[in-house]
Design a protein around this motif. Structure first.
Motif, PDB file in Angstrom:
ATOM      1  N   PRO A   1      40.345 -78.766  16.195  1.00  0.00           N
ATOM      2  CA  PRO A   1      41.316 -79.284  17.173  1.00  0.00           C
ATOM      3  C   PRO A   1      40.688 -79.866  18.437  1.00  0.00           C
ATOM      4  O   PRO A   1      41.316 -80.666  19.126  1.00  0.00           O
ATOM      5  CB  PRO A   1      42.183 -78.059  17.503  1.00  0.00           C
ATOM      6  CG  PRO A   1      41.456 -76.881  16.966  1.00  0.00           C
ATOM      7  CD  PRO A   1      40.534 -77.345  15.896  1.00  0.00           C
ATOM      8  N   ASP A   2      39.441 -79.474  18.740  1.00  0.00           N
ATOM      9  CA  ASP A   2      38.806 -79.993  19.961  1.00  0.00           C
ATOM     10  C   ASP A   2      38.014 -81.268  19.714  1.00  0.00           C
ATOM     11  O   ASP A   2      37.333 -81.773  20.599  1.00  0.00           O
ATOM     12  CB  ASP A   2      37.870 -78.932  20.555  1.00  0.00           C
ATOM     13  CG  ASP A   2      36.772 -78.526  19.571  1.00  0.00           C
ATOM     14  OD1 ASP A   2      36.982 -78.680  18.349  1.00  0.00           O
ATOM     15  OD2 ASP A   2      35.709 -78.052  20.025  1.00  0.00           O
ATOM     16  N   LEU A   3      38.122 -81.806  18.504  1.00  0.00           N
ATOM     17  CA  LEU A   3      37.344 -82.978  18.129  1.00  0.00           C
ATOM     18  C   LEU A   3      38.249 -84.210  18.071  1.00  0.00           C
ATOM     19  O   LEU A   3      39.366 -84.131  17.543  1.00  0.00           O
ATOM     20  CB  LEU A   3      36.732 -82.721  16.747  1.00  0.00           C
ATOM     21  CG  LEU A   3      35.562 -83.578  16.285  1.00  0.00           C
ATOM     22  CD1 LEU A   3      34.383 -83.467  17.226  1.00  0.00           C
ATOM     23  CD2 LEU A   3      35.138 -83.134  14.864  1.00  0.00           C
ATOM     24  N   ALA A   4      37.785 -85.328  18.616  1.00  0.00           N
ATOM     25  CA  ALA A   4      38.528 -86.591  18.464  1.00  0.00           C
ATOM     26  C   ALA A   4      38.244 -87.116  17.060  1.00  0.00           C
ATOM     27  O   ALA A   4      37.097 -87.394  16.716  1.00  0.00           O
ATOM     28  CB  ALA A   4      38.076 -87.592  19.513  1.00  0.00           C
ATOM     29  N   VAL A   5      39.287 -87.224  16.234  1.00  0.00           N
ATOM     30  CA  VAL A   5      39.122 -87.638  14.833  1.00  0.00           C
ATOM     31  C   VAL A   5      40.037 -88.819  14.538  1.00  0.00           C
ATOM     32  O   VAL A   5      41.246 -88.763  14.796  1.00  0.00           O
ATOM     33  CB  VAL A   5      39.479 -86.481  13.855  1.00  0.00           C
ATOM     34  CG1 VAL A   5      39.266 -86.919  12.404  1.00  0.00           C
ATOM     35  CG2 VAL A   5      38.673 -85.231  14.150  1.00  0.00           C
ATOM     36  N   GLU A   6      39.473 -89.895  14.037  1.00  0.00           N
ATOM     37  CA  GLU A   6      40.269 -91.045  13.588  1.00  0.00           C
ATOM     38  C   GLU A   6      39.746 -91.491  12.224  1.00  0.00           C
ATOM     39  O   GLU A   6      38.614 -91.165  11.847  1.00  0.00           O
ATOM     40  CB  GLU A   6      40.163 -92.211  14.582  1.00  0.00           C
ATOM     41  CG  GLU A   6      40.829 -91.980  15.920  1.00  0.00           C
ATOM     42  CD  GLU A   6      42.350 -91.947  15.873  1.00  0.00           C
ATOM     43  OE1 GLU A   6      42.930 -92.330  14.826  1.00  0.00           O
ATOM     44  OE2 GLU A   6      42.964 -91.528  16.872  1.00  0.00           O
ATOM     45  N   GLY A   7      40.568 -92.264  11.515  1.00  0.00           N
ATOM     46  CA  GLY A   7      40.156 -92.767  10.211  1.00  0.00           C
ATOM     47  C   GLY A   7      40.587 -94.204  10.015  1.00  0.00           C
ATOM     48  O   GLY A   7      41.604 -94.640  10.562  1.00  0.00           O
ATOM     49  N   GLY A   8      39.798 -94.946   9.258  1.00  0.00           N
ATOM     50  CA  GLY A   8      40.147 -96.329   8.935  1.00  0.00           C
ATOM     51  C   GLY A   8      39.575 -96.704   7.581  1.00  0.00           C
ATOM     52  O   GLY A   8      38.825 -95.930   6.972  1.00  0.00           O
ATOM     53  N   PHE A   9      39.941 -97.887   7.114  1.00  0.00           N
ATOM     54  CA  PHE A   9      39.580 -98.316   5.762  1.00  0.00           C
ATOM     55  C   PHE A   9      38.722 -99.581   5.777  1.00  0.00           C
ATOM     56  O   PHE A   9      38.843-100.414   6.672  1.00  0.00           O
ATOM     57  CB  PHE A   9      40.850 -98.611   4.957  1.00  0.00           C
ATOM     58  CG  PHE A   9      41.742 -97.412   4.781  1.00  0.00           C
ATOM     59  CD1 PHE A   9      41.447 -96.442   3.833  1.00  0.00           C
ATOM     60  CD2 PHE A   9      42.883 -97.253   5.558  1.00  0.00           C
ATOM     61  CE1 PHE A   9      42.272 -95.331   3.664  1.00  0.00           C
ATOM     62  CE2 PHE A   9      43.717 -96.153   5.395  1.00  0.00           C
ATOM     63  CZ  PHE A   9      43.403 -95.183   4.442  1.00  0.00           C
TER      64      PHE A   9
END
Length: 294
Positions: A38-46
Protein backbone atom coordinates in the motif's frame (compact mmCIF):
# COMPACT_ATOMS: atom_id res chain seq x y z
CA UNK A 1 1.62 11.10 -3.48
CA UNK A 2 5.28 12.05 -3.74
CA UNK A 3 8.16 9.65 -3.42
CA UNK A 4 9.06 10.76 0.09
CA UNK A 5 9.55 7.17 1.27
CA UNK A 6 12.48 7.06 -1.14
CA UNK A 7 11.32 3.85 -2.81
CA UNK A 8 11.13 3.72 -6.60
CA UNK A 9 7.64 3.49 -8.07
CA UNK A 10 6.58 0.19 -9.68
CA UNK A 11 5.53 0.06 -13.33
CA UNK A 12 3.92 -3.15 -14.56
CA UNK A 13 4.46 -3.54 -18.31
CA UNK A 14 1.85 -5.83 -19.87
CA UNK A 15 1.38 -7.04 -23.41
CA UNK A 16 -2.26 -6.14 -23.98
CA UNK A 17 -5.07 -8.20 -25.51
CA UNK A 18 -7.80 -7.81 -28.09
CA UNK A 19 -10.03 -9.48 -25.48
CA UNK A 20 -11.22 -6.95 -22.86
CA UNK A 21 -11.39 -9.78 -20.28
CA UNK A 22 -7.59 -10.14 -20.49
CA UNK A 23 -7.11 -6.41 -19.82
CA UNK A 24 -9.53 -6.64 -16.85
CA UNK A 25 -7.46 -9.51 -15.40
CA UNK A 26 -4.29 -7.41 -15.76
CA UNK A 27 -5.97 -4.63 -13.76
CA UNK A 28 -7.17 -7.17 -11.17
CA UNK A 29 -3.56 -8.28 -10.71
CA UNK A 30 -2.50 -4.64 -10.42
CA UNK A 31 -4.99 -4.25 -7.55
CA UNK A 32 -3.61 -7.38 -5.83
CA UNK A 33 -0.10 -5.88 -6.04
CA UNK A 34 -1.33 -2.54 -4.66
CA UNK A 35 -3.09 -4.28 -1.77
CA UNK A 36 0.16 -6.07 -0.86
CA UNK A 37 2.26 -2.87 -1.05
CA UNK A 38 0.00 0.00 0.00
CA UNK A 39 2.92 2.41 0.47
CA UNK A 40 4.17 1.87 -3.08
CA UNK A 41 3.14 3.92 -6.13
CA UNK A 42 2.03 1.24 -8.63
CA UNK A 43 0.80 1.79 -12.18
CA UNK A 44 0.45 -0.47 -15.20
CA UNK A 45 0.36 -0.05 -18.96
CA UNK A 46 0.49 -2.09 -22.15
CA UNK A 47 2.82 -2.37 -25.15
CA UNK A 48 -0.08 -2.77 -27.58
CA UNK A 49 -3.74 -3.73 -28.12
CA UNK A 50 -5.14 -2.40 -24.79
CA UNK A 51 -5.21 1.06 -23.23
CA UNK A 52 -3.46 2.60 -21.37
CA UNK A 53 -0.06 2.62 -23.13
CA UNK A 54 3.09 2.43 -20.97
CA UNK A 55 3.75 6.13 -21.65
CA UNK A 56 0.48 7.06 -19.91
CA UNK A 57 1.38 4.96 -16.84
CA UNK A 58 4.81 6.66 -16.71
CA UNK A 59 3.14 10.10 -16.94
CA UNK A 60 0.88 9.20 -13.99
CA UNK A 61 3.85 8.11 -11.86
CA UNK A 62 5.80 11.24 -12.81
CA UNK A 63 2.76 13.39 -11.89
CA UNK A 64 2.70 11.67 -8.48
CA UNK A 65 6.27 12.75 -7.81
CA UNK A 66 8.18 9.62 -8.79
CA UNK A 67 11.85 10.25 -9.49
CA UNK A 68 12.73 6.63 -10.04
CA UNK A 69 10.69 3.83 -11.63
CA UNK A 70 11.33 0.09 -11.47
CA UNK A 71 9.58 -1.56 -14.43
CA UNK A 72 8.67 -5.25 -14.24
CA UNK A 73 7.66 -6.94 -17.52
CA UNK A 74 4.48 -8.87 -16.85
CA UNK A 75 5.62 -11.69 -19.12
CA UNK A 76 5.92 -15.32 -18.11
CA UNK A 77 8.93 -15.93 -20.34
CA UNK A 78 11.57 -13.56 -21.71
CA UNK A 79 11.08 -13.33 -25.47
CA UNK A 80 11.16 -10.33 -27.82
CA UNK A 81 8.79 -8.18 -25.75
CA UNK A 82 10.76 -8.48 -22.51
CA UNK A 83 14.19 -8.45 -24.18
CA UNK A 84 13.62 -5.77 -26.80
CA UNK A 85 10.31 -3.86 -26.98
CA UNK A 86 9.92 -2.91 -23.32
CA UNK A 87 13.57 -1.85 -22.72
CA UNK A 88 13.45 0.27 -25.89
CA UNK A 89 10.16 1.81 -24.72
CA UNK A 90 11.76 2.66 -21.35
CA UNK A 91 14.68 4.33 -23.12
CA UNK A 92 12.16 6.43 -25.05
CA UNK A 93 10.33 7.30 -21.80
CA UNK A 94 13.67 8.30 -20.25
CA UNK A 95 14.18 10.78 -23.10
CA UNK A 96 10.65 12.15 -22.56
CA UNK A 97 11.21 12.45 -18.79
CA UNK A 98 14.86 13.50 -18.29
CA UNK A 99 14.34 13.79 -14.51
CA UNK A 100 13.26 10.14 -14.15
CA UNK A 101 15.59 7.21 -13.57
CA UNK A 102 14.46 3.78 -14.79
CA UNK A 103 15.39 0.33 -13.54
CA UNK A 104 14.29 -2.80 -15.33
CA UNK A 105 13.33 -6.09 -13.71
CA UNK A 106 13.19 -9.60 -15.11
CA UNK A 107 10.26 -11.44 -16.64
CA UNK A 108 8.47 -13.69 -14.13
CA UNK A 109 10.42 -16.66 -15.48
CA UNK A 110 10.57 -20.35 -14.55
CA UNK A 111 9.44 -20.38 -10.93
CA UNK A 112 8.30 -23.03 -8.42
CA UNK A 113 5.38 -20.79 -7.33
CA UNK A 114 4.03 -20.80 -10.89
CA UNK A 115 4.49 -24.58 -11.15
CA UNK A 116 2.58 -24.94 -7.87
CA UNK A 117 -0.21 -22.70 -9.18
CA UNK A 118 -0.35 -24.77 -12.37
CA UNK A 119 -0.54 -27.92 -10.21
CA UNK A 120 -3.44 -26.39 -8.29
CA UNK A 121 -5.35 -25.60 -11.51
CA UNK A 122 -4.76 -29.08 -12.99
CA UNK A 123 -5.58 -30.83 -9.68
CA UNK A 124 -8.93 -29.03 -9.64
CA UNK A 125 -9.72 -30.70 -13.00
CA UNK A 126 -8.21 -34.17 -12.50
CA UNK A 127 -9.35 -36.22 -9.46
CA UNK A 128 -6.48 -37.65 -7.38
CA UNK A 129 -7.20 -41.26 -8.35
CA UNK A 130 -6.92 -40.43 -12.09
CA UNK A 131 -3.64 -38.51 -12.01
CA UNK A 132 -1.31 -41.46 -12.55
CA UNK A 133 -3.09 -42.22 -15.82
CA UNK A 134 -3.54 -38.67 -17.12
CA UNK A 135 -1.17 -36.94 -19.54
CA UNK A 136 -0.61 -33.18 -19.20
CA UNK A 137 -0.17 -30.91 -22.20
CA UNK A 138 1.33 -27.53 -21.26
CA UNK A 139 0.59 -24.99 -24.00
CA UNK A 140 2.57 -21.78 -24.26
CA UNK A 141 2.02 -18.71 -26.38
CA UNK A 142 4.85 -19.63 -28.73
CA UNK A 143 7.54 -17.25 -29.87
CA UNK A 144 10.05 -16.64 -32.63
CA UNK A 145 12.60 -16.73 -29.78
CA UNK A 146 14.09 -20.23 -29.29
CA UNK A 147 15.14 -19.33 -25.73
CA UNK A 148 11.55 -18.65 -24.64
CA UNK A 149 10.29 -21.79 -26.40
CA UNK A 150 12.94 -23.88 -24.65
CA UNK A 151 11.82 -22.43 -21.30
CA UNK A 152 8.37 -23.93 -21.84
CA UNK A 153 9.96 -27.35 -22.43
CA UNK A 154 11.87 -26.85 -19.16
CA UNK A 155 8.63 -25.95 -17.36
CA UNK A 156 6.97 -29.13 -18.68
CA UNK A 157 9.90 -31.22 -17.42
CA UNK A 158 9.97 -29.50 -14.02
CA UNK A 159 6.22 -30.06 -13.69
CA UNK A 160 6.72 -33.76 -14.49
CA UNK A 161 9.37 -34.19 -11.77
CA UNK A 162 7.92 -35.45 -8.50
CA UNK A 163 4.30 -35.43 -9.66
CA UNK A 164 2.11 -38.43 -10.51
CA UNK A 165 1.36 -37.56 -14.16
CA UNK A 166 3.08 -40.15 -16.40
CA UNK A 167 3.38 -37.91 -19.50
CA UNK A 168 3.95 -34.15 -19.61
CA UNK A 169 4.30 -32.67 -23.10
CA UNK A 170 4.63 -29.07 -24.29
CA UNK A 171 3.03 -27.35 -27.30
CA UNK A 172 2.53 -23.80 -28.58
CA UNK A 173 -0.58 -22.03 -29.81
CA UNK A 174 1.29 -19.77 -32.27
CA UNK A 175 4.64 -19.23 -34.02
CA UNK A 176 6.28 -22.51 -32.96
CA UNK A 177 5.64 -26.23 -33.43
CA UNK A 178 4.17 -28.49 -32.19
CA UNK A 179 0.76 -26.80 -32.22
CA UNK A 180 -2.12 -27.82 -29.93
CA UNK A 181 -3.60 -30.62 -32.11
CA UNK A 182 -0.08 -31.99 -32.71
CA UNK A 183 0.68 -31.90 -28.98
CA UNK A 184 -2.57 -33.73 -28.21
CA UNK A 185 -1.86 -36.27 -30.97
CA UNK A 186 1.59 -36.88 -29.48
CA UNK A 187 -0.02 -37.65 -26.10
CA UNK A 188 -2.53 -39.97 -27.82
CA UNK A 189 0.25 -41.85 -29.64
CA UNK A 190 2.11 -42.25 -26.37
CA UNK A 191 -0.93 -44.13 -25.13
CA UNK A 192 -2.79 -41.45 -23.19
CA UNK A 193 -6.52 -42.03 -22.83
CA UNK A 194 -6.98 -38.89 -20.75
CA UNK A 195 -5.22 -35.52 -21.25
CA UNK A 196 -5.36 -32.37 -19.13
CA UNK A 197 -4.57 -29.27 -21.20
CA UNK A 198 -3.11 -26.31 -19.33
CA UNK A 199 -2.55 -22.90 -20.94
CA UNK A 200 0.69 -21.43 -19.63
CA UNK A 201 -0.79 -17.93 -19.81
CA UNK A 202 -1.27 -15.27 -17.16
CA UNK A 203 -4.59 -14.05 -18.53
CA UNK A 204 -7.34 -15.04 -20.91
CA UNK A 205 -7.48 -13.64 -24.44
CA UNK A 206 -7.75 -14.60 -28.09
CA UNK A 207 -4.98 -17.21 -27.91
CA UNK A 208 -6.11 -18.76 -24.61
CA UNK A 209 -9.61 -19.10 -26.10
CA UNK A 210 -8.07 -20.74 -29.19
CA UNK A 211 -6.35 -23.38 -27.05
CA UNK A 212 -9.70 -24.11 -25.38
CA UNK A 213 -11.45 -24.43 -28.78
CA UNK A 214 -8.73 -26.61 -30.33
CA UNK A 215 -8.76 -28.93 -27.31
CA UNK A 216 -12.53 -29.29 -27.67
CA UNK A 217 -12.21 -30.00 -31.41
CA UNK A 218 -9.56 -32.67 -30.83
CA UNK A 219 -11.76 -34.37 -28.21
CA UNK A 220 -14.67 -34.31 -30.65
CA UNK A 221 -12.67 -36.00 -33.45
CA UNK A 222 -10.93 -38.46 -31.05
CA UNK A 223 -13.71 -39.79 -28.79
CA UNK A 224 -11.30 -42.42 -27.43
CA UNK A 225 -9.34 -39.65 -25.64
CA UNK A 226 -10.84 -37.65 -22.79
CA UNK A 227 -9.58 -34.06 -22.96
CA UNK A 228 -9.99 -31.88 -19.88
CA UNK A 229 -9.22 -28.17 -20.08
CA UNK A 230 -7.51 -26.97 -16.89
CA UNK A 231 -7.43 -23.22 -17.55
CA UNK A 232 -4.54 -20.78 -17.07
CA UNK A 233 -2.66 -19.09 -14.21
CA UNK A 234 -4.85 -16.00 -13.76
CA UNK A 235 -4.62 -12.94 -11.53
CA UNK A 236 -3.76 -14.50 -8.17
CA UNK A 237 -1.83 -13.98 -4.95
CA UNK A 238 1.26 -16.02 -5.93
CA UNK A 239 1.63 -14.01 -9.17
CA UNK A 240 1.28 -10.70 -7.28
CA UNK A 241 3.91 -11.87 -4.75
CA UNK A 242 6.27 -12.80 -7.59
CA UNK A 243 5.81 -9.36 -9.22
CA UNK A 244 6.84 -7.73 -5.94
CA UNK A 245 9.84 -10.06 -5.69
CA UNK A 246 10.92 -8.99 -9.19
CA UNK A 247 10.44 -5.36 -8.09
CA UNK A 248 12.65 -5.85 -5.00
CA UNK A 249 15.28 -7.58 -7.12
CA UNK A 250 15.24 -4.68 -9.61
CA UNK A 251 15.67 -2.15 -6.80
CA UNK A 252 18.16 -3.96 -4.55
CA UNK A 253 19.47 -6.96 -6.37
CA UNK A 254 21.62 -8.11 -9.22
CA UNK A 255 19.49 -8.39 -12.34
CA UNK A 256 20.84 -10.80 -14.90
CA UNK A 257 18.97 -11.45 -18.11
CA UNK A 258 19.75 -14.94 -19.36
CA UNK A 259 22.05 -14.05 -22.26
CA UNK A 260 23.58 -17.50 -22.80
CA UNK A 261 21.14 -18.45 -25.57
CA UNK A 262 19.77 -15.02 -26.51
CA UNK A 263 19.15 -14.53 -30.26
CA UNK A 264 20.36 -10.94 -29.95
CA UNK A 265 23.80 -12.13 -28.78
CA UNK A 266 24.32 -15.67 -30.07
CA UNK A 267 24.01 -16.82 -33.70
CA UNK A 268 21.42 -19.59 -33.37
CA UNK A 269 20.64 -21.54 -36.56
CA UNK A 270 18.08 -19.64 -38.64
CA UNK A 271 18.21 -16.54 -36.43
CA UNK A 272 21.65 -15.21 -37.35
CA UNK A 273 20.31 -11.86 -38.60
CA UNK A 274 19.08 -10.96 -35.09
CA UNK A 275 22.58 -10.80 -33.58
CA UNK A 276 23.38 -7.20 -32.66
CA UNK A 277 20.17 -5.88 -34.25
CA UNK A 278 19.19 -2.55 -32.66
CA UNK A 279 16.39 -2.56 -30.08
CA UNK A 280 13.42 -0.49 -31.23
CA UNK A 281 10.55 0.84 -29.13
CA UNK A 282 7.17 -0.75 -29.64
CA UNK A 283 4.64 1.99 -30.39
CA UNK A 284 1.25 1.52 -28.76
CA UNK A 285 -1.70 2.23 -31.09
CA UNK A 286 -2.90 4.96 -28.70
CA UNK A 287 0.39 6.88 -28.96
CA UNK A 288 1.54 9.51 -31.44
CA UNK A 289 4.11 8.11 -33.88
CA UNK A 290 2.41 4.72 -34.08
CA UNK A 291 3.16 2.94 -37.37
CA UNK A 292 2.88 -0.62 -36.09
CA UNK A 293 0.34 -2.83 -37.87
CA UNK A 294 -0.93 -6.27 -36.95
Amino acid sequence: MSQENGRPALLLAGHGSRDPRGAREFHALLELVRARAPDLAVEGGFIELSPPPISEAVNRLADRGAREIAAVPLMLLAAGHAKNDIPATLVREGLRHPGLRFRYGRALGVRPELLALMDERISATVPAEQRDETAVLVVGRGSSDPDANSDLAKIARLFYEGRPYPIVESAYVSLAPPNVPEGLERCRRLGARRVAVFSYFLFTGVLEERIRDQSREFAHTHPEVEVHYAGYLGASGPVADLVLERYREAVEGDIRMNCDVCVHRVALPGFEEKVGAPATPHYHPDEPGHHHHH
